[in-house]
Enzyme design. Structure first.
Site, PDB file in Angstrom:
ATOM      1  N   HIS A 141     -17.260  33.381  54.281  1.00 28.95           N
ATOM      2  CA  HIS A 141     -17.384  34.198  55.488  1.00 28.95           C
ATOM      3  C   HIS A 141     -17.609  33.325  56.724  1.00 28.95           C
ATOM      4  O   HIS A 141     -16.921  33.419  57.720  1.00 28.95           O
ATOM      5  CB  HIS A 141     -18.611  35.081  55.261  1.00 28.95           C
ATOM      6  N   GLU A 147       7.787  33.331  50.335  1.00 31.29           N
ATOM      7  CA  GLU A 147       6.770  32.334  49.959  1.00 31.29           C
ATOM      8  C   GLU A 147       6.896  31.921  48.496  1.00 31.29           C
ATOM      9  O   GLU A 147       6.103  31.135  47.993  1.00 31.29           O
ATOM     10  CB  GLU A 147       5.357  32.831  50.281  1.00 31.29           C
ATOM     11  N   ASP A 192       2.053  29.082  50.731  1.00 34.48           N
ATOM     12  CA  ASP A 192       2.363  29.324  49.322  1.00 34.48           C
ATOM     13  C   ASP A 192       3.705  28.719  48.934  1.00 34.48           C
ATOM     14  O   ASP A 192       3.859  28.206  47.831  1.00 34.48           O
ATOM     15  CB  ASP A 192       2.363  30.832  49.022  1.00 34.48           C
TER      16      ASP A 192
HETATM   17  C1  PEP Z   1       1.395  31.693  53.423  1.00 31.73           C
HETATM   18  O1  PEP Z   1       1.373  31.723  52.190  1.00 31.73           O
HETATM   19  O2  PEP Z   1       1.955  30.804  54.084  1.00 31.73           O
HETATM   20  C2  PEP Z   1       0.712  32.743  54.206  1.00 31.73           C
HETATM   21  C3  PEP Z   1       0.845  32.831  55.499  1.00 31.73           C
HETATM   22  O3  PEP Z   1      -0.105  33.593  53.548  1.00 31.73           O
HETATM   23  P1  PEP Z   1      -1.557  33.235  52.999  1.00 31.73           P
HETATM   24  O4  PEP Z   1      -1.993  31.933  53.598  1.00 31.73           O
HETATM   25  O5  PEP Z   1      -2.423  34.384  53.409  1.00 31.73           O
HETATM   26  O6  PEP Z   1      -1.321  33.154  51.523  1.00 31.73           O
HETATM   27 MG    MG Z   2       0.751  33.459  51.079  1.00 35.38          MG
END
Ligand code: PEP
Ligand code: MG
Length: 551
Positions: free
Chosen positions: A170, A412, A436
């Site tokens: 947090h 992703e 990702d």
């Molecule tokens: C990503 O995977 O690039 C993305 C923007 O989502 P998160 O970081 O929330 O997985």
């Molecule tokens: Mg992501």
């Protein structure tokens, strides 16, 4: 520097039971009083998130059974109130920890915190007061608890050093959004410094100086001055659109985690919201947010951003993001497991609550829906058909919404980048999630420091996947954005401009700098840069070419 104090307790026996119980009750009343005062302040500030946390605290404090065991120990074992408070509440904490339910196990932390507050009162010691911080304070702590976080007046916090904590805790998230330098996982730091020490921390390098010599202070004052100067210069870009010298315009949008982040997005002149990570609404709440609660949050985004496109991503839980009350089973490979759209498609009621909330809010501005972690075309089709079901339900009830709402997906997972042409025919936009995409393409987990050298956006495979994705989007007449961290990297932006990316979405703190970079670029030169980069065979080569690119 303000340090969170620790205390030592020794067992002692007492003569007067009544007096000891009276002391305990007075200490509890005083903590209750302080909590009520904090609640009043938070109500004035309309700080709903922190308000909910403090209200839940008050409920625990006012629970008659909280000090029952402690009082029995004072009466039966003649223990003093301080030792009995520790022993009595430690028993409750242990019981909570042993319950096989993550939400209740988490409550153990709240009771631990309450225990410390009562003991500080009984010891007549002043606890470190986070709500009355002097300007320019650096907080040093073993761990910041939930109630500490609620109490902090962030305006006066210059930095945070903590022994415990993860980048997604947090407090780390709040610190990042407010651009407060924070260094975590520093062993024994709370023992090495004392209140009032002069500290310098460098959030970029993780360096900490305790009572540094004058030359060091001067050096850092100069660095601080330069950073401030740069910040002021960047202000000029607030109302400028992101257009290259040869008039190629892109959108610079903002990533947010909750409606409160909109203020920062507006302050830097974001062109829209490229990613609303709605899982934060779920993570900040102690139970599933209702349709009404979600609707209010999405409506706020729509109303504040008005005609500017604001992309609401549906729940992306799992992987490194946990939601205790969903009671998800522990998995051996959570990043490859039951998460995001996979979970929503199995729990259609949960998914539909969110979709109805977004649809209803769409009437108030320019919202779009985006699905995370799509890997197959069937998933996209199924998710879209559930959106259609929700629309029909709203039609039946004559509830208005934007029937032309755009529905897009994140790219992703490498499979979707390779098959982008098929996906582009069935959705309204793409947003590339490089965070990702990199980990799945290179089989290198995004948060694992041991393999951080493998996790890189500069690998030629990543660049080719981005290229395919943008081209497939454009060939099918849809736009392509990027909301992963790579979109805000100043050396990567020229490459992305050359590849024809339409929208760059990033933390508010990176927006002005991104606008500055783009206004100084020439699209033609960026395309030449792409040609050069595409010939490279290693990430090191790519990195070198990108760093040497002059504009
Ligand atoms: C990503 O995977 O690039 C993305 C923007 O989502 P998160 O970081 O929330 O997985
Ligand atoms: Mg992501």
């Amino acid at each position: 520097m303000l340090k969170k104090e620790k205390y030592e307790i020794e067992k002692s026996n007492i003569q007067n039971v009544e007096e000891e119980i009276k002391k305990l009750e007075e200490a509890l009343s005083s903590v209750i009083e302080e909590t009520k005062n904090s609640i009043k302040e938070l109500q004035k500030e309309e700080n709903n998130e922190q308000l909910q946390i403090m209200q839940a605290y008050l409920m625990i404090l006012q629970d008659e059974t909280l000090l029952e065991r402690t009082k029995i120990m004072i009466k039966d074992e003649q223990l003093d109130s301080i030792y009995a408070t520790k022993k009595g509440l430690d028993e409750i904490i242990e019981n909570f920890k042993n319950i096989d339910n993550e939400y209740l196990a988490e409550r153990a932390k709240d009771i631990e915190d309450i225990k410390n507050r009562i003991i500080f009162k009984l010891l007549n010691k002043e606890e470190a007061k986070f709500h009355n911080l002097e300007p320019n304070t650096i907080i040093v702590t073993d761990e910041l608890t939930t109630s500490d976080t609620s109490d902090i007046n962030l305006k006066n916090v210059q930095g945070i050093i903590s022994e415990i904590g993860g980048p997604n805790s947090h407090v780390s998230i709040i610190a990042r959004n407010k651009q407060i330098p924070m260094i975590i996982r520093v062993d024994d730091v709370a023992d090495k410094v004392k209140n009032g020490d002069l500290l310098i921390i460098n959030g970029d390098t993780g360096e900490i100086y305790i009572n540094p010599p004058n030359e060091e202070i001067k050096k850092y004052q100069e660095l601080q001055r330069l950073a401030q100067e740069k910040k002021i210069k960047l202000e000029a870009y607030k109302n400028k659109s992101a257009k290259t010298k040869d008039n190629y315009q892109v959108e610079i949008s903002c990533n947010i985690g909750k409606p409160a982040d909109l203020e920062d997005a507006i302050n830097v002149g974001a062109d829209g919201i490229g990613l609303f990570r709605t899982e934060f609404l779920f993570m900040d709440s102690k139970q599933m947010p209702t349709e009404e609660e979600q609707f209010e949050s999405y409506k706020k985004v729509a109303e504040i951003m008005k005609e500017k496109l604001s992309i609401i991503r549906t729940l992306d839980v799992g992987g490194d993001k946990e939601i205790p009350y969903l009671n998800l089973e522990k998995e051996d490979n959570p990043f490859l497991g039951y998460r995001a759209i996979r979970l929503c498609l199995e729990n259609t009621e949960l998914f539909k609550i969110q979709l109805r909330a977004i649809l209803r809010a769409s009437k108030y501005g320019n919202l779009a829906i985006m699905f995370p972690m799509i890997s197959t075309i069937e998933e996209l089709r199924k998710a879209k058909s559930i959106v259609e079901e929700c629309k029909s339900e709203l039609d039946d009830k004559k509830i208005p919404y934007n029937s032309n709402i755009k529905v897009g997906m994140m790219i992703e997972i490498p499979a979707t980048a390779i098959m982008a042409d098929s996906f582009a025919k069935e959705c309204d936009f793409f947003s590339i999630g490089t965070n990702d995409l990199i980990q799945y393409t290179l089989a290198a987990e995004r948060g694992n420091p041991k393999i951080a050298h493998l996790y890189t956006k500069n690998h030629p495979a990543i660049i080719k996947l981005i290229k395919y994705t943008v081209e497939a989007a454009h060939n099918n007449g849809i736009f392509c954005g990027m909301c992963g961290e790579a979109a805000s990297n100043i050396h990567y932006i020229p490459l992305l401009v050359g590849l024809g990316l339409d929208e760059f979405s990033m933390n508010s703190s990176a927006i002005l700098e991104a606008k500055r970079v783009i206004t100084n670029l020439d699209k033609n030169n960026c395309e030449k840069l792409v040609e050069k980069v595409l010939k490279a065979e290693s990430d090191k080569e790519v990195e070198k070419i990108l760093k040497e690119f002059k504009y």
